[in-house]
Enzyme design. Sequence first.
Site, PDB file in Angstrom:
ATOM      1  N   LYS A 272      -3.273  -1.015   1.836  1.00 42.57           N
ATOM      2  CA  LYS A 272      -3.406  -0.710   0.657  1.00 42.57           C
ATOM      3  C   LYS A 272      -3.508   0.749   0.244  1.00 42.57           C
ATOM      4  CE  LYS A 272      -5.464  -5.189  -0.704  1.00 42.57           C
ATOM      5  NZ  LYS A 272      -6.579  -5.886  -1.479  1.00 42.57           N
TER       6      LYS A 272
ATOM      7  N   TYR B 155       0.639 -11.368  -6.708  1.00 41.45           N
ATOM      8  CA  TYR B 155      -0.907 -11.900  -6.869  1.00 41.45           C
ATOM      9  C   TYR B 155      -0.841 -12.860  -7.945  1.00 41.45           C
ATOM     10  CZ  TYR B 155      -3.165  -8.171  -3.890  1.00 41.45           C
ATOM     11  OH  TYR B 155      -3.637  -7.632  -2.836  1.00 41.45           O
TER      12      TYR B 155
ATOM     13  N   ASN C 267     -10.027  -2.789  -1.051  1.00 43.61           N
ATOM     14  CA  ASN C 267     -10.542  -3.179   0.315  1.00 43.61           C
ATOM     15  C   ASN C 267      -9.667  -2.868   1.457  1.00 43.61           C
ATOM     16  OD1 ASN C 267      -8.741  -5.238  -0.559  1.00 43.61           O
ATOM     17  ND2 ASN C 267     -10.108  -6.894  -0.319  1.00 43.61           N
TER      18      ASN C 267
ATOM     19  N   HIS D 226      -4.817  -6.314   2.956  1.00 48.13           N
ATOM     20  CA  HIS D 226      -4.534  -7.539   2.448  1.00 48.13           C
ATOM     21  C   HIS D 226      -4.002  -8.462   3.623  1.00 48.13           C
ATOM     22  CE1 HIS D 226      -3.207 -11.163   0.360  1.00 48.13           C
ATOM     23  NE2 HIS D 226      -2.181 -11.195   1.065  1.00 48.13           N
TER      24      HIS D 226
ATOM     25  N   GLU E 273       4.553 -14.773   1.120  1.00 43.25           N
ATOM     26  CA  GLU E 273       4.406 -13.506   1.162  1.00 43.25           C
ATOM     27  C   GLU E 273       5.518 -12.758   1.942  1.00 43.25           C
ATOM     28  OE1 GLU E 273       0.287 -13.232   1.944  1.00 43.25           O
ATOM     29  OE2 GLU E 273      -0.358 -13.898  -0.001  1.00 43.25           O
TER      30      GLU E 273
HETATM   31  P1  CMP Z   1      -6.600  -9.488  -1.284  1.00 48.55           P
HETATM   32  O1  CMP Z   1      -6.864 -10.085  -0.019  1.00 48.55           O
HETATM   33  O2  CMP Z   1      -5.369  -8.379  -1.684  1.00 48.55           O
HETATM   34  O3  CMP Z   1      -6.228 -10.744  -2.383  1.00 48.55           O
HETATM   35  C1  CMP Z   1      -6.667 -10.627  -3.840  1.00 48.55           C
HETATM   36  C2  CMP Z   1      -7.351  -9.391  -4.150  1.00 48.55           C
HETATM   37  O4  CMP Z   1      -8.110  -9.256  -5.384  1.00 48.55           O
HETATM   38  C3  CMP Z   1      -8.422  -9.050  -2.967  1.00 48.55           C
HETATM   39  O5  CMP Z   1      -7.910  -8.547  -1.928  1.00 48.55           O
HETATM   40  C4  CMP Z   1      -9.289  -7.917  -3.553  1.00 48.55           C
HETATM   41  O6  CMP Z   1      -8.973  -6.846  -3.348  1.00 48.55           O
HETATM   42  C5  CMP Z   1      -8.967  -8.368  -5.131  1.00 48.55           C
HETATM   43  N1  CMP Z   1     -10.560  -8.968  -5.804  1.00 48.55           N
HETATM   44  C6  CMP Z   1     -10.945 -10.062  -5.624  1.00 48.55           C
HETATM   45  N2  CMP Z   1     -12.088 -10.286  -6.351  1.00 48.55           N
HETATM   46  C7  CMP Z   1     -12.246  -9.056  -7.012  1.00 48.55           C
HETATM   47  C8  CMP Z   1     -13.099  -8.755  -8.049  1.00 48.55           C
HETATM   48  N3  CMP Z   1     -14.131  -9.420  -8.195  1.00 48.55           N
HETATM   49  N4  CMP Z   1     -12.801  -7.339  -8.403  1.00 48.55           N
HETATM   50  C9  CMP Z   1     -11.791  -6.730  -8.342  1.00 48.55           C
HETATM   51  N5  CMP Z   1     -10.833  -6.984  -7.120  1.00 48.55           N
HETATM   52  C10 CMP Z   1     -11.070  -8.160  -6.782  1.00 48.55           C
END
Ligand code: CMP
Length: 141
Positions: free
Chosen positions: A11, A51, A114, A117, A128
């Site tokens: 990311k 998403y 984070n 993904h 995906e």
């Molecule tokens: P990812 O694995 O990319 O899949 C969905 C994403 O939504 C997840 O990682 C997080 O980065 C994001 N996400 C999930 N919960 C929250 C939250 N409470 N606030 C902001 N982003 C979120």
Amino acid sequence: MAIEQTFSIIKPNAMKKNVIGKIVDKFESADLKIAGMKIMQISEDLAKEFYAEHKERPFFGELVSFMTSAPVAVMVLQGENAITRNREIMGATNPAEAAEGTIRKLYGDSVGENAVHGSDSPDSAKREIQLFFESSEILNT
Ligand code: CMP
């Protein structure tokens, strides 16, 4: 154990930390092979489609905005039990809850930013990968 392919994104926040190599090393050290890889800027349309399952969540707008804010690296990882093993290597979605040594513990900043993904199931992995890669861009297919 079956050989699987899974989809991974480095990311924007991890890209800015200049740690593509360190993240790829985590996968390769765990015997996952990089079967496809490219750096790209995700469009708003693609981010929304990718998403789509989260479109009713309060963080959807923030998530799309973050994922389109700067380039990402997208990968196809291949190996035994690759979907589950990638998720173990990434760590918990919230970096604050991720185990020591996982990618999200090392490079994640928040639940939204984070670092990586990874697909959560065989169906998601297939969807995906097809969203981001032509079959000619992936090894061993
Ligand atoms: P990812 O694995 O990319 O899949 C969905 C994403 O939504 C997840 O990682 C997080 O980065 C994001 N996400 C999930 N919960 C929250 C939250 N409470 N606030 C902001 N982003 C979120």
